[in-house]
Design an enzyme around this catalytic site. Structure first.
Site, PDB file in Angstrom:
ATOM      1  N   GLY A  57       0.786  -1.239   0.000  1.00  0.00           N
ATOM      2  CA  GLY A  57       0.000   0.000   0.000  1.00  0.00           C
ATOM      3  C   GLY A  57       0.812   1.279   0.000  1.00  0.00           C
ATOM      4  CG  ASP A  80      -1.407   1.681   3.233  1.00  0.00           C
ATOM      5  OD1 ASP A  80      -1.249   1.417   4.444  1.00  0.00           O
ATOM      6  OD2 ASP A  80      -1.959   0.875   2.448  1.00  0.00           O
ATOM      7  CG  ASP A  95      -8.500   0.827   9.842  1.00  0.00           C
ATOM      8  OD1 ASP A  95      -9.249   1.590  10.471  1.00  0.00           O
ATOM      9  OD2 ASP A  95      -8.912  -0.198   9.268  1.00  0.00           O
ATOM     10  CE  LYS A 133      -9.734   3.835   7.158  1.00  0.00           C
ATOM     11  NZ  LYS A 133     -10.409   2.544   6.940  1.00  0.00           N
ATOM     12  CG  PHE A 148     -12.419   0.502   2.701  1.00  0.00           C
ATOM     13  CD1 PHE A 148     -11.672  -0.150   3.682  1.00  0.00           C
ATOM     14  CD2 PHE A 148     -12.109   0.278   1.364  1.00  0.00           C
ATOM     15  CE1 PHE A 148     -10.644  -1.019   3.328  1.00  0.00           C
ATOM     16  CE2 PHE A 148     -11.087  -0.592   1.010  1.00  0.00           C
ATOM     17  CZ  PHE A 148     -10.359  -1.233   1.992  1.00  0.00           C
ATOM     18  NE  ARG A 163      -2.232  -3.256  -3.884  1.00  0.00           N
ATOM     19  CZ  ARG A 163      -2.342  -3.326  -2.564  1.00  0.00           C
ATOM     20  NH1 ARG A 163      -2.261  -2.224  -1.834  1.00  0.00           N
ATOM     21  NH2 ARG A 163      -2.546  -4.474  -1.954  1.00  0.00           N
TER      22      ARG A 163
HETATM   23  P1  IMP Z   1      -4.512  -1.642  10.633  1.00  0.00           P
HETATM   24  O1  IMP Z   1      -3.650  -2.779  11.060  1.00  0.00           O
HETATM   25  O2  IMP Z   1      -5.968  -1.897  10.893  1.00  0.00           O
HETATM   26  O3  IMP Z   1      -4.059  -0.289  11.155  1.00  0.00           O
HETATM   27  O4  IMP Z   1      -4.514  -1.613   9.064  1.00  0.00           O
HETATM   28  C1  IMP Z   1      -3.474  -1.214   8.322  1.00  0.00           C
HETATM   29  C2  IMP Z   1      -3.616  -1.758   6.919  1.00  0.00           C
HETATM   30  O5  IMP Z   1      -4.960  -2.053   6.545  1.00  0.00           O
HETATM   31  C3  IMP Z   1      -3.155  -0.706   5.967  1.00  0.00           C
HETATM   32  O6  IMP Z   1      -1.771  -0.793   5.733  1.00  0.00           O
HETATM   33  C4  IMP Z   1      -3.974  -0.998   4.739  1.00  0.00           C
HETATM   34  O7  IMP Z   1      -3.329  -1.951   3.933  1.00  0.00           O
HETATM   35  C5  IMP Z   1      -5.252  -1.589   5.256  1.00  0.00           C
HETATM   36  N1  IMP Z   1      -6.339  -0.575   5.333  1.00  0.00           N
HETATM   37  C6  IMP Z   1      -6.875  -0.023   6.442  1.00  0.00           C
HETATM   38  N2  IMP Z   1      -7.830   0.872   6.125  1.00  0.00           N
HETATM   39  C7  IMP Z   1      -7.897   0.886   4.773  1.00  0.00           C
HETATM   40  C8  IMP Z   1      -8.691   1.630   3.829  1.00  0.00           C
HETATM   41  O8  IMP Z   1      -9.540   2.472   4.155  1.00  0.00           O
HETATM   42  N3  IMP Z   1      -8.469   1.348   2.525  1.00  0.00           N
HETATM   43  C9  IMP Z   1      -7.539   0.451   2.096  1.00  0.00           C
HETATM   44  N4  IMP Z   1      -6.766  -0.256   2.935  1.00  0.00           N
HETATM   45  C10 IMP Z   1      -6.943  -0.040   4.267  1.00  0.00           C
HETATM   46 MG    MG Z   2      -1.136  -2.190   3.635  1.00  0.00          MG
END
Ligand code: IMP
Ligand code: MG
Length: 182
Positions: free
Chosen positions: A43, A99, A102, A130, A151, A164
């Site tokens: 990402g 990227d 979340d 976020k 999202f 992407r």
């Molecule tokens: P986390 O572990 O939940 O913080 O997620 C991180 C990963 O989830 C990021 O590196 C993204 O690859 C994916 N991700 C989280 N939110 C989104 C989104 O809104 N769109 C696309 N990918 C996301």
């Molecule tokens: Mg990612």
């Protein structure tokens, strides 16, 4: 692909001018230090390429491949390192690029893993963050943009490996997500 978006959040020009600012901050901070950038695949690819070309410092570049999503829009909670060998981080100043922040699970796991390898310092830089309650707390030192809990795709970010290559970032239509997951 644009028809699949509910709306565009950040146009390419907006992203790039924000990267000018971020790169200036990072360049100032790391001047005279041995910097190793570790980009989280896939990402962060566009973000990394555009950001690093704006940082006129000597640096090493390495990658980490992790997976936590398995094609859905919510994290599965488990972070899998898809790599056998971890980058060489001992005694180096590490800047992790990802990227989006979340749930925080991915970056918390990566940080923990790298911390154990004895770096001099670790900082985190994300293009997007976020605004939500995270499952794990992560301090991002550099944030491109804060966004609502929606999202988003484009500029490296995917939904089931698509979108992407969009040059901008937008909110994916909810009906498309529901259809794909239903
Ligand atoms: P986390 O572990 O939940 O913080 O997620 C991180 C990963 O989830 C990021 O590196 C993204 O690859 C994916 N991700 C989280 N939110 C989104 C989104 O809104 N769109 C696309 N990918 C996301
Ligand atoms: Mg990612």
């Amino acid at each position: 692909m644009q028809d699949d978006l509910d709306r565009i959040l950040f146009h390419e020009t907006t992203i790039l001018s924000r990267l000018d600012q971020l790169a200036a901050e990072i360049s100032k901070e790391y001047r005279g230090r041995e910097l190793t950038v570790i980009a989280v695949l896939t990402g962060s690819l566009m973000f990394m390429a555009d950001l690093l070309r704006r940082i006129p410092l000597p640096l090493k570049l390495d990658f980490l491949a992790v997976a936590s999503y398995h094609g859905k829009t919510e994290t599965s909670g488990e972070v899998i390192f898809k790599q056998v060998a971890l980058p060489d981080v001992k005694d180096r100043h590490i800047l992790i690029l990802d990227d989006i922040l979340d749930s925080g699970l991915t970056l918390a796991a990566i940080r923990e893993k790298l911390e154990a390898l004895g770096p001099r310092s670790i900082r985190v830089c994300v293009l997007l963050s976020k605004k939500k309650r995270r499952q794990r707390h992560v301090d991002a030192d550099y944030i491109g943009f804060e966004i609502e809990d929606e999202f988003v795709v484009g500029y490296g970010l995917d939904f089931m490996e698509q979108y992407r290559n969009l040059p901008y970032i937008g909110v994916l239509r909810k009906d498309l997500i529901a259809k794909a997951l239903g």
